[in-house]
Design an enzyme around this catalytic site. Sequence first.
Site, short mmCIF file in Angstrom:
data_model
loop_
_atom_site.label_atom_id
_atom_site.label_comp_id
_atom_site.label_asym_id
_atom_site.label_seq_id
_atom_site.Cartn_x
_atom_site.Cartn_y
_atom_site.Cartn_z
CD GLU A 323 -2.83 -1.17 2.43
OE1 GLU A 323 -4.04 -1.29 2.28
OE2 GLU A 323 -2.29 -1.09 3.56
C1 ACM Z 1 -2.11 -5.36 3.98
O1 ACM Z 1 -3.16 -5.85 4.41
N1 ACM Z 1 -2.05 -4.08 3.69
C2 ACM Z 1 -0.92 -6.15 3.77
#
Ligand code: ACM
Length: 499
Positions: A323
């Site tokens: 992310e």
């Molecule tokens: C995640 O759940 N951002 C690895």
Amino acid sequence: MRIVAALLALALPLTAAPAVPAAEAPAIALSSVVPAPLEVRQQGATFRLTDRTVIEAPRSARNVANRLAEALRPATGYRLPVVERARTNKISLRTDESPGYRLTVTKSAITIGARDNAGLFDGVQTLRQLLPPAIDAATPQRAAWVVAGGEIADRPRYAYRGAMLDLARHFHTPDEVKRYIDEISRFKINYLHLHLSDDQGWRVQIDSWPRLTAVGGAPGTGVDGTGGGFLTKADYRDLVRYAADRYVTIIPEIDMPGHVNAAQVAYPELTCDGVAPPPRTDTAVGYSSLCIGQETTYRFVEDVIRELAALTPGPYLHIGGDEAHATTEADYLAFQQRVLPLVAKYGKTPYGWNEIDQAPAAKDAVLQYWNQKPTFTPVHASKVVLSPANRAYLDMKYDPSTRLGLNWAGYIEVRTAYDWDPTTYVPERAVLGVEAPLWSETLRDLDDIEFMAFPRLAAIAEIGWSPRKDWESFRTRIHAYYPRWENRGVNFYRSPQVG
Ligand code: ACM
């Protein structure tokens, strides 16, 4: 429920004798273990644990023998001395050539054979489930401590069977982590991944950057301003040792180049403009990034990796990588090309969320697949740990009525956590194993952790251990496990699917 059961038990002597005297209660079937053992042959006379039983083990297996004795002494009230040689009425641990472990039960002895202590420990976990659930009580119980005769030959499908705990969104104390290790190791989980940094907080001492924990681990550094704290290096070493004594390897994760707001609050020089961002206690993701073009960033990253590698006897060091929405694609690539080799420089195998596969340097890394698409073809890496969020994320709610947890990857009832297979995502040769992550945005204490983890953690453990899966069989076996959790005071979820 527990109170009613206790009252009934108290009332029993006043009314009638139990229909079946305790001493004659049938032994638990050898096939009732979770995760399901590979080969089971039930035959011959039962073994009876008595106040004369001893635990026989070579000096090299003394740690496993001690774990076994610790597990059996409170409820039996027996001494169960650990000795190097005994003739009969013994539980014998021995090193042999059995892949996995082999557990043999005869009238005079229970023998567990394995190539190494980790295998013996797995055999011990199986044996614990073959004794009546009262064995998990903390005080002496009246029960017939019998084990059915026969043999179990068992070994894991995958070498890696993991759990992850997020200490960043809310800190969990070393004692809570130890209690979690106690429970997950019973299902033959052998890796515990600790998510130690995120936008809200930083949870492990780094000597060369002390403000990370002085600021990022201060009280209030967690979601909603609760759940601060951090692990000192002494705490961390103690946890590593505690886990190793239970054949669990701890994997540290520092998440980067995103999920770094707490580090930037502590050290504004980790931003591109040198200005500290405000501390964050909300649950948004994807807004922070290390400054990719700046040398300070790599001094920081290398210091952190070096210090963490020195605390880590295990092979893996996890660098996050998920992310990173505030990092450009080119910057992300440049960052990983520099940072992945740094992990190897300090003697560890780089490990990261599946996004790191974008970088050619990920060819020697392990990927943790957390996306939800039903297939995944790694471009660079060759080994994958499966944690698909809509199956393996223990922080997803069970159903819309679950008080804790999130639902961005859907609802995960026990059967949804159980009914999938790693090889539908990637080919068998690419599967290192499975892992059940537990993110802590909504979790404060051990009761919360246990409620979300159990029974789903056991479902993921069975996917990692057992080559054959059968929901109806799992449902029955995990239901039979419930009294063990009750006897240990574990706050598990009573799923309507399990019954
Ligand atoms: C995640 O759940 N951002 C690895």
